[in-house]
Enzyme design. Structure first.
Site, PDB file in Angstrom:
ATOM      1  N   ASP A  61       0.883  -1.143  -0.059  1.00  0.00           N
ATOM      2  CA  ASP A  61      -0.003  -0.080  -0.053  1.00  0.00           C
ATOM      3  C   ASP A  61       0.727   1.154   0.106  1.00  0.00           C
ATOM      4  O   ASP A  61       1.958   1.237   0.446  1.00  0.00           O
ATOM      5  CB  ASP A  61      -0.800   0.070   1.316  1.00  0.00           C
ATOM      6  CG  ASP A  61      -0.256  -0.200   2.663  1.00  0.00           C
ATOM      7  OD1 ASP A  61       0.573  -0.764   2.641  1.00  0.00           O
ATOM      8  OD2 ASP A  61      -0.602   0.384   3.575  1.00  0.00           O
TER       9      ASP A  61
ATOM     10  N   ARG B  38      18.952  -7.053  12.524  1.00  0.00           N
ATOM     11  CA  ARG B  38      19.068  -6.950  14.171  1.00  0.00           C
ATOM     12  C   ARG B  38      18.122  -8.083  14.939  1.00  0.00           C
ATOM     13  O   ARG B  38      17.206  -8.349  14.678  1.00  0.00           O
ATOM     14  CB  ARG B  38      18.695  -5.559  14.759  1.00  0.00           C
ATOM     15  CG  ARG B  38      18.729  -5.226  16.416  1.00  0.00           C
ATOM     16  CD  ARG B  38      18.202  -4.021  16.604  1.00  0.00           C
ATOM     17  NE  ARG B  38      18.693  -4.023  18.233  1.00  0.00           N
ATOM     18  CZ  ARG B  38      19.750  -3.366  18.440  1.00  0.00           C
ATOM     19  NH1 ARG B  38      20.828  -3.031  17.551  1.00  0.00           N
ATOM     20  NH2 ARG B  38      20.303  -3.409  19.705  1.00  0.00           N
TER      21      ARG B  38
ATOM     22  N   HIS C 167       8.123   8.551   4.411  1.00  0.00           N
ATOM     23  CA  HIS C 167       6.994   9.157   4.546  1.00  0.00           C
ATOM     24  C   HIS C 167       6.841  10.463   4.150  1.00  0.00           C
ATOM     25  O   HIS C 167       6.372  11.544   4.582  1.00  0.00           O
ATOM     26  CB  HIS C 167       6.501   8.984   6.003  1.00  0.00           C
ATOM     27  CG  HIS C 167       5.895   7.905   6.167  1.00  0.00           C
ATOM     28  ND1 HIS C 167       4.857   7.417   7.119  1.00  0.00           N
ATOM     29  CD2 HIS C 167       6.075   6.487   5.818  1.00  0.00           C
ATOM     30  CE1 HIS C 167       4.571   6.289   7.234  1.00  0.00           C
ATOM     31  NE2 HIS C 167       5.586   5.592   6.532  1.00  0.00           N
TER      32      HIS C 167
ATOM     33  N   GLU D  62      -0.432  -1.810   5.179  1.00  0.00           N
ATOM     34  CA  GLU D  62       0.364  -1.898   6.344  1.00  0.00           C
ATOM     35  C   GLU D  62       0.203  -0.620   7.055  1.00  0.00           C
ATOM     36  O   GLU D  62       0.562  -0.312   8.266  1.00  0.00           O
ATOM     37  CB  GLU D  62       1.993  -2.076   5.575  1.00  0.00           C
ATOM     38  CG  GLU D  62       2.875  -2.100   6.856  1.00  0.00           C
ATOM     39  CD  GLU D  62       3.278  -0.929   7.523  1.00  0.00           C
ATOM     40  OE1 GLU D  62       3.545  -1.066   8.874  1.00  0.00           O
ATOM     41  OE2 GLU D  62       3.189  -0.104   6.904  1.00  0.00           O
ATOM     42  N   GLU D  63      -0.212   0.426   6.330  1.00  0.00           N
ATOM     43  CA  GLU D  63      -0.099   1.688   6.652  1.00  0.00           C
ATOM     44  C   GLU D  63      -1.162   2.263   7.654  1.00  0.00           C
ATOM     45  O   GLU D  63      -0.956   3.185   8.551  1.00  0.00           O
ATOM     46  CB  GLU D  63      -0.016   2.757   5.699  1.00  0.00           C
ATOM     47  CG  GLU D  63       1.295   2.624   4.860  1.00  0.00           C
ATOM     48  CD  GLU D  63       2.518   3.151   5.304  1.00  0.00           C
ATOM     49  OE1 GLU D  63       2.523   3.702   6.755  1.00  0.00           O
ATOM     50  OE2 GLU D  63       3.470   3.084   4.772  1.00  0.00           O
TER      51      GLU D  63
END
Ligand code: NI
Length: 396
Positions: A81, A180, A366, A139-140
């Protein structure tokens, strides 16, 4: 050698991956409305000859089964998205959808994963087991496509033993990745606060209950949740980005409304912090004669990479890219709905470098100027395929 074969195919399809990314970039769609995007993914999978099914609306789940003998199943995930941002880049493939932009690189995730799918499909005779490729919507925005797909059974029939995803970052250079183990990305909660007082003339504060002053106290005091109550070794963020006191020069308003975000790296602390924030805010408001409604909309949880899987990915990536191109990722206070997968199965989310200082590609995610160095596809498509094949062979 499988590595060289992957590298060769990855080079051969580089232009196609770039073209696919540019198509997606020019045609961004908002969360849960990725209709054209899903159709594009389906058509590309059809061209390759990969089976797929739709899930959770605009989600697409592709399945590639190797021809050697193995029951092992792993999953790869790309989100699809875009964001409600007006693109400022002047490029030939600029967003054609006014006010919508792939400013978080999900176009790159999707195009790269289609490339990975092509590579894996080309090498079916070389591996055993099944790779489930999840093209995930939304996802947003909350509640996040990941939570819906999990509810709809994306991690069942067959159940993958692990799931792997990547996210672009302009802060590390194209050609590198960063991974990580353990806690990697923050939980994220949305805060909606209304402070009520009693409005009136600005010249007569004693006859009013000033919600602006109460709010000022609340904002300042709440920072003590971060600086005094939180364990210094447990990263925590509290930011209010919207504060509306709709009075005037000489008018004290009846109420003040604000919105903010709370982020943490520990689920237990996250719950405790919610309680403390509500107590502090309502306590201050009441002590000053007003009242406070403090609503918390719980967002994505803490993203925890499985340490063993993260170590595997680091080793595979060092093998594929060279040690110098595999970095340790810093903890990141952004949130990701990939975190929901990490609660359900062994999972690892790593960072793909797409920055390039020389080409001046460094605008943050963003932002309306966000862009990527497409050379990163030289790494990402093949690396994801290599990781998948190595992980399928792996016993742990
Ligand atoms: Ni993103």
């Amino acid at each position: 050698m499988i590595k060289e074969r992957i590298q060769k195919i990855s080079t051969d399809i580089f232009d196609t991956v770039v073209a696919n990314r540019r198509y997606l970039h020019a045609n961004p769609e908002l969360s849960f409305k990725e209709y054209k995007t899903a159709a594009f993914i389906q058509s590309k999978l059809n061209e390759i000859g990969i089976q797929w099914k739709t899930m959770s609306g605009t989600g697409v789940v592709a399945t590639i089964k190797g021809n050697l003998d193995s029951e092992k199943v792993i999953a790869l995930r790309a989100d699809i998205d875009a964001l409600p941002i007006r693109e400022m880049n002047e490029v030939s493939y600029k967003s054609t959808c006014e006010g919508v932009m792939h400013a978080c690189g999900h176009d790159a995730h999707t195009a790269s994963m289609l490339g990975t799918a092509f590579i894996l499909d080309s090498l079916k005779d070389e591996f055993g087991g099944t790779v489930k490729i999840i093209f995930q919507p939304a996802e947003e925005i909350l509640p996040g496509g990941a939570s819906l797909m999990i509810k709809d059974g994306v991690l069942e029939n067959p159940a993958p033993s692990c799931i792997i995803g990547q996210h672009v970052s302009p802060f590390i250079e194209a050609g590198t990745i960063a991974v990580r183990p353990g806690k990697f990305m923050a939980s994220m909660d949305e805060l909606f606060v209304t402070v009520k007082g009693k409005g009136g003339h600005g010249a007569q504060p004693h006859q009013n209950i000033d919600p602006v002053v109460i709010t000022a106290q609340i904002i300042t005091s709440l920072q003590q949740v971060v600086s005094r109550i939180s364990n210094p070794f447990s990263p925590t963020v509290l930011s209010f980005g919207k504060v509306i006191a709709n009075g005037a020069i000489n008018i004290i308003p009846d109420e003040v409304y604000m919105e903010g975000t709370f982020r943490a790296m520990d689920e237990q602390w996250r719950d405790q912090a919610h309680e403390r924030m509500i107590k502090i805010a309502t306590g201050i408001a009441e002590s000053m004669g007003g009242s406070c409604e403090f609503k918390i909309s719980k967002g994505y949880p803490v993203l925890v990479n499985n340490p063993r899987l993260a170590e595997n990915i680091k080793v595979f990536a060092e093998d594929y890219l060279g040690n110098q191109n595999v970095l340790e990722a810093e903890k990141w206070m952004a949130a990701e709905d990939f975190a929901y997968y990490t609660q359900k199965t062994d999972a690892c989310f790593f960072v793909l470098g797409v920055g390039n200082k020389q080409k001046n590609i460094s605008a943050p995610l963003h932002s309306p100027n966000f862009s990527i160095d497409e050379q990163a596809f030289n790494v990402s498509t093949g690396l994801m395929a290599y990781i998948a094949l190595q992980q399928l062979k792996n016993q742990v």
